[in-house]
Design an enzyme around this catalytic site. Structure first.
Site, PDB file in Angstrom:
ATOM      1  N   ARG A  18      -7.193  10.237 -10.618  1.00  0.00           N
ATOM      2  CA  ARG A  18      -6.626  10.988  -9.319  1.00  0.00           C
ATOM      3  C   ARG A  18      -5.679   9.919  -8.366  1.00  0.00           C
ATOM      4  O   ARG A  18      -6.361  10.024  -7.436  1.00  0.00           O
ATOM      5  CB  ARG A  18      -7.390  12.018  -8.842  1.00  0.00           C
ATOM      6  CG  ARG A  18      -6.741  12.859  -7.974  1.00  0.00           C
ATOM      7  CD  ARG A  18      -7.782  13.690  -7.152  1.00  0.00           C
ATOM      8  NE  ARG A  18      -8.123  12.891  -6.279  1.00  0.00           N
ATOM      9  CZ  ARG A  18      -7.695  12.561  -4.919  1.00  0.00           C
ATOM     10  NH1 ARG A  18      -6.586  12.713  -4.705  1.00  0.00           N
ATOM     11  NH2 ARG A  18      -8.493  11.535  -4.326  1.00  0.00           N
ATOM     12  N   GLU A  75     -12.663   4.729  -5.383  1.00  0.00           N
ATOM     13  CA  GLU A  75     -11.310   5.105  -5.036  1.00  0.00           C
ATOM     14  C   GLU A  75     -10.819   5.964  -6.139  1.00  0.00           C
ATOM     15  O   GLU A  75     -10.630   5.602  -7.313  1.00  0.00           O
ATOM     16  CB  GLU A  75     -10.418   3.557  -4.782  1.00  0.00           C
ATOM     17  CG  GLU A  75      -9.190   4.013  -4.337  1.00  0.00           C
ATOM     18  CD  GLU A  75      -9.164   4.560  -2.847  1.00  0.00           C
ATOM     19  OE1 GLU A  75      -8.263   4.957  -2.400  1.00  0.00           O
ATOM     20  OE2 GLU A  75      -9.977   3.714  -2.236  1.00  0.00           O
ATOM     21  N   ASP A  76     -10.024   7.032  -5.794  1.00  0.00           N
ATOM     22  CA  ASP A  76      -9.301   8.020  -6.424  1.00  0.00           C
ATOM     23  C   ASP A  76      -9.864   8.314  -7.715  1.00  0.00           C
ATOM     24  O   ASP A  76      -9.244   8.384  -8.942  1.00  0.00           O
ATOM     25  CB  ASP A  76      -7.864   7.291  -6.664  1.00  0.00           C
ATOM     26  CG  ASP A  76      -7.049   7.180  -5.669  1.00  0.00           C
ATOM     27  OD1 ASP A  76      -7.139   7.955  -4.508  1.00  0.00           O
ATOM     28  OD2 ASP A  76      -5.959   6.431  -5.671  1.00  0.00           O
ATOM     29  N   ASP A 106     -13.707   6.308  -0.373  1.00  0.00           N
ATOM     30  CA  ASP A 106     -12.900   6.111   0.610  1.00  0.00           C
ATOM     31  C   ASP A 106     -11.871   7.370   0.684  1.00  0.00           C
ATOM     32  O   ASP A 106     -11.445   7.938   1.730  1.00  0.00           O
ATOM     33  CB  ASP A 106     -11.654   5.015   0.166  1.00  0.00           C
ATOM     34  CG  ASP A 106     -10.772   4.586   1.377  1.00  0.00           C
ATOM     35  OD1 ASP A 106     -11.139   4.684   2.462  1.00  0.00           O
ATOM     36  OD2 ASP A 106      -9.842   4.697   0.998  1.00  0.00           O
ATOM     37  N   ASP A 107     -11.732   8.052  -0.451  1.00  0.00           N
ATOM     38  CA  ASP A 107     -10.994   9.268  -0.471  1.00  0.00           C
ATOM     39  C   ASP A 107     -11.695  10.415   0.277  1.00  0.00           C
ATOM     40  O   ASP A 107     -11.134  11.296   0.984  1.00  0.00           O
ATOM     41  CB  ASP A 107     -10.699   9.908  -1.835  1.00  0.00           C
ATOM     42  CG  ASP A 107     -10.259   8.895  -2.788  1.00  0.00           C
ATOM     43  OD1 ASP A 107      -8.880   8.472  -2.174  1.00  0.00           O
ATOM     44  OD2 ASP A 107     -10.639   8.560  -3.833  1.00  0.00           O
ATOM     45  N   ASN A 134      -0.428  12.005  -0.037  1.00  0.00           N
ATOM     46  CA  ASN A 134       0.273  10.562  -0.477  1.00  0.00           C
ATOM     47  C   ASN A 134       1.034  11.019  -1.773  1.00  0.00           C
ATOM     48  O   ASN A 134       0.208  11.745  -2.631  1.00  0.00           O
ATOM     49  CB  ASN A 134      -0.454   9.607  -0.197  1.00  0.00           C
ATOM     50  CG  ASN A 134      -0.683   9.144   1.132  1.00  0.00           C
ATOM     51  OD1 ASN A 134       0.204   9.182   1.879  1.00  0.00           O
ATOM     52  ND2 ASN A 134      -1.700   8.913   1.573  1.00  0.00           N
ATOM     53  N   TYR A 154       1.027  -1.228  -0.023  1.00  0.00           N
ATOM     54  CA  TYR A 154       0.159   0.061   0.126  1.00  0.00           C
ATOM     55  C   TYR A 154       0.711   1.306  -0.008  1.00  0.00           C
ATOM     56  O   TYR A 154       1.961   1.012  -0.415  1.00  0.00           O
ATOM     57  CB  TYR A 154      -0.832  -0.067   1.168  1.00  0.00           C
ATOM     58  CG  TYR A 154      -2.085   0.995   1.212  1.00  0.00           C
ATOM     59  CD1 TYR A 154      -2.576   1.344   0.140  1.00  0.00           C
ATOM     60  CD2 TYR A 154      -2.389   1.570   2.471  1.00  0.00           C
ATOM     61  CE1 TYR A 154      -3.808   2.354   0.244  1.00  0.00           C
ATOM     62  CE2 TYR A 154      -3.361   2.485   2.519  1.00  0.00           C
ATOM     63  CZ  TYR A 154      -4.153   2.868   1.416  1.00  0.00           C
ATOM     64  OH  TYR A 154      -5.120   3.542   1.738  1.00  0.00           O
ATOM     65  N   LYS A 187      -5.747  -2.074  -1.830  1.00  0.00           N
ATOM     66  CA  LYS A 187      -6.776  -1.873  -0.742  1.00  0.00           C
ATOM     67  C   LYS A 187      -7.761  -3.191  -0.666  1.00  0.00           C
ATOM     68  O   LYS A 187      -8.016  -3.583   0.702  1.00  0.00           O
ATOM     69  CB  LYS A 187      -7.932  -0.921  -1.652  1.00  0.00           C
ATOM     70  CG  LYS A 187      -7.478   0.407  -1.768  1.00  0.00           C
ATOM     71  CD  LYS A 187      -7.657   1.177  -0.379  1.00  0.00           C
ATOM     72  CE  LYS A 187      -7.105   2.910  -0.652  1.00  0.00           C
ATOM     73  NZ  LYS A 187      -7.371   3.613   0.361  1.00  0.00           N
TER      74      LYS A 187
END
Length: 550
Positions: free
Chosen positions: A153, A242-243, A265-266, A408, A99, A171
Site C-alpha cells: 500500500r 512502512e506502507d 510510521d503510517d 498522499n 520524498y 525515508k
C-alpha cells in the site's frame, strides 16, 4: 570503501541473489580536492563550495520532478557527502524531490528507472534462509535503523510490490538529513511477497516476483521468520514498518512491537504528526480543548491507529479514555461508523458510535452537519472529497475550522489549500500530507502546514537509538508529538503556522529525541543508563554531538 549490493537472477537456482560491488574509497569532492592539491588533474579553481553550487544549478536545470529525483539518486551514489550537504542547505527544495510527492512517481516508475540497488530485497522464495540474506548486507555492524516495506500500500497508489523500494530509501535519506544518522547506519529492506497488481505482473521490466500475494498463513509465517532473524542479525537496529496494507499494518504492529524495537510510521508517525498539528491548531481556536470534536474521513486500520493516537489530544487536558473516545468519529467507504451498521469490522468497533439509531448516513456533508466537528481529517486518498459544501458547513460549525487533507500524493488530497481557504472565507486552519504553495486571501499571505511524518520519525528514531530502547512505547510516540508541537518559534506562531519550517528539522529532531529518551526512561525500556544522569541541557548537547554532519 563503499560497498553496494547488486541483485542478479540465478537461473540455475531459480532465485534472486546479491553480489557485492566496491565503489571508490573517497567521495567525488574529496577525490577532486586531492587531485587538485597533489596532481593538478582537476581544474585549478575547483572547490567543494563551488561544486555544490554547480550541483544545485544542475539540479534546477532538470525539467521534471522525476528527472530531479534520478539526478539526486546518482549524486548520492557518486558523492554521498555532497548529496546530504545539498539536502541540509536546501531542505525545503530537496525534500519534495526525495520524498513526497515525487517519491510516489519514483515508485510507479521504479522498474523502468532502476539502475543499481540501494537496499536488500528478501522474497517469499527466501523463506527458511532469511537470516543468511540479512547477513549479506555489507554494513551489518554499522546498521542502526531499517525501514521495511512489503510494497502492498504505497502512499495512495496501492499495491506496487517491489516498486515500493524508493519509499524505504527516501525515508532513510530523511533520517540522515533530518536527524544526523550516519548513511552507513541505514538499511532499506523490501519484502517481496508477490503483488496483486496486474499491471506489475504483466510488465516485462517488473523487478519482483511474478505471482500474486500468498495466503494469510504463508504471509504470517514469513513475517514471523523475518522479525525473528532481524532481532538475531541486527540486535541494535530500530525497525520502521512502512506502507503495509490496511489488513496488515495494525495487526503486524501489534504482533511484533514487543519482539524488537519497532514502530509503524503510517500509524504512529502519522498519528503523532497529526496530534502535534492539532495541538498547535487548537491554540488558534477560541474553544476549550474538551469541546473539540474530531471527524476522520477514511477508516482503514492505519487510520484507526491514528485515531487512537489522537485520544491524547483530550487525555492530555485531563479527560479520561472513555470521554476522549466519545469525541472522535469515523467515516469509512460506507459512511458513518456506528454500532449496528452492517459490515463494520472489528478494529473499527472501538470508535463506532454507540447511541446513533438513525439510518445509514453516507453523504459526508450530511455527516459533517450531524457531527458538527471542529476538526476534519482526511485519510481516504479520495481526491476532492472535501467539497465546497463540506468546507462551508465546517466553517458554520466553528469560527476556525481545522481541515487537514492528509492523503498522499498531492493529486489524492481531499481538498487543496486554496479550496479550504476560499470556501471557509479564509478561516480554515489547514494542513496537508503533500506540500501546497502559499495563498493570498484578504490581502494576507497564508502558508499551508504540511503534516509530514518527517517531522516525527527522524527524531523519534534518533531518541530510541541513542537510549538503546528495547521497544517503542506509546508514551515515546506521544512524546515525539509533544516535542514537535513545542518546537514552533514565536515567529512561526505569529504567522499561525501549525508546523515549524522544515529548514529547522535538525533542531526539531534534537528536541524530539530528548523528549523520546525521557519517555523511554520513564517507561523503563531504555538501556543507556548513563543518559539518566544528564539534565535536559546536557542531554540535548549529547544528542546534537551524536548527529552526523557531511
Amino acid at each position: 570503501m563503499t560497498i553496494v549490493l547488486s541483485p542478479y537472477w540465478s537461473p540455475e537456482e531459480g532465485i534472486q541473489k546479491l553480489k557485492l560491488e566496491a565503489m571508490g574509497e573517497f567521495s567525488l569532492t574529496h577525490m577532486m580536492s586531492a587531485l587538485t592539491l597533489h596532481y593538478r588533474l582537476a581544474p585549478p579553481s575547483f572547490s567543494r563550495k563551488l561544486q555544490l553550487d554547480r550541483t544545485l544549478l544542475q539540479l534546477r536545470s532538470k525539467s521534471s520532478p522525476i528527472e530531479k529525483y534520478s539526478f539526486l539518486a546518482q549524486l548520492k551514489e557518486a558523492d554521498v557527502e555532497a548529496f546530504y550537504r545539498l539536502c541540509l542547505e536546501n531542505m525545503a527544495e530537496i525534500t519534495p524531490v526525495i520524498y513526497t510527492p515525487t517519491v510516489g512517481e519514483a515508485c510507479l516508475q521504479y522498474s523502468k528507472i532502476f539502475r543499481k540497488s540501494e537496499g536488500l530485497f528478501i522474497s517469499l522464495k527466501d523463506k527458511g534462509r532469511i537470516g543468511s540474506i540479512l547477513r549479506n548486507w555489507p554494513f551489518v555492524n554499522d546498521a542502526r535503523i531499517s525501514v521495511v516495506t512489503d510494497g502492498s500500500r504505497i502512499l495512495g497508489l496501492g499495491d506496487l510490490g517491489v516498486n515500493g523500494m524508493p519509499i524505504a530509501i527516501g525515508k532513510l535519506s530523511l533520517y540522515v538529513a533530518g536527524a544526523g544518522l550516519r548513511p552507513s547506519s541505514t538499511l532499506p529492506i523490501t519484502l517481496d511477497l508477490g503483488t496483486n497488481n496486474s499491471g506489475n505482473l504483466s510488465d516485462p521490466l517488473y523487478l519482483g516476483l511474478r505471482q500474486r500475494r500468498p495466503s494469510e498463513a504463508e504471509y504470517n509465517a514469513f513475517m514471523d521468520e523475518f522479525v525473528t532473524e532481524m532481532g538475531r542479525v541486527y540486535p541494535k537496529v530500530l525497525v520502521q514498518f512502512e506502507d503495509f496494507s490496511s489488513d496488515h499494518a495494525l495487526s503486524y504492529l501489534t504482533r511484533f512491537r514487543n519482539n524488537l524495537p519497532l514502530f509503524n510510521d503510517d500509524i504512529q508517525g502519522t498519528g503523532a504528526v497529526v496530534l502535534a498539528g492539532l495541538l498547535s491548531a487548537a491554540r488558534l481556536v477560541p474553544i476549550p480543548r474538551n469541546e473539540h470534536r474530531i471527524l476522520l474521513f477514511g477508516a482503514g486500520s492505519a487510520s484507526v491507529g491514528v485515531a487512537k493516537q489522537l485520544m491524547s489530544f483530550f487525555t492530555l487536558s485531563g479527560m479520561n479514555e472513555e470521554e476522549a473516545r466519545r469525541q472522535i468519529w469515523l467515516v469509512d467507504s460506507k459512511g458513518l461508523v456506528y454500532v449496528g451498521r452492517e459490515g463494520v469490522v472489528e478494529y473499527k468497533m472501538y470508535f463506532a458510535r454507540r447511541h446513533y439509531t438513525g439510518p445509514p448516513m453516507k453523504d459526508l456533508a450530511e455527516i459533517v452537519q450531524y457531527v458538527k466537528p471542529t476538526a476534519l481529517l482526511g485519510l481516504s486518498t479520495i481526491a476532492g472529497a472535501f467539497t465546497p459544501k463540506v468546507i462551508s458547513i465546517m466553517s458554520q460549525n466553528t469560527p476556525r475550522p481545522i481541515i487537514f487533507s492528509l492523503s498522499n500524493p498531492v493529486h489524492l488530497s481531499e481538498c487543496t489549500f486554496s479550496e479550504a481557504l476560499t470556501y471557509s472565507n479564509g478561516t480554515a486552519i489547514f494542513a496537508s500530507g503533500s506540500p501546497f504553495g502559499s495563498q493570498v486571501i484578504g490581502g494576507v499571505r497564508r502558508e499551508a502546514g504540511q503534516g509530514n511524518n518527517m517531522y516525527i520519525f527522524p527524531g523519534l528514531g534518533l531518541g530510541a537509538i541513542l537510549c538503546r530502547a528495547k521497544s517503542v512505547t506509546d508514551s515515546m510516540v506521544e512524546a515525539s508529538a509533544l516535542g514537535l508541537a513545542s518546537s514552533l518559534s514565536w515567529d512561526e506562531r505569529a504567522l499561525e503556522l501549525v508546523y515549524p519550517r522544515i529548514e529547522r528539522i535538525r533542531e526539531i529532531s534534537a528536541n524530539i529525541a530528548v523528549k523520546v529518551i525521557r519517555a523511554a526512561q520513564k517507561a523503563g525500556v531504555d538501556n543507556s543508563t548513563d543518559l539518566k544522569r544528564m539534565d535536559d541541557t546536557l542531554l540535548l548537547e549529547f544528542v546534537r554531538r551524536k548527529m552526523w554532519n557531511p
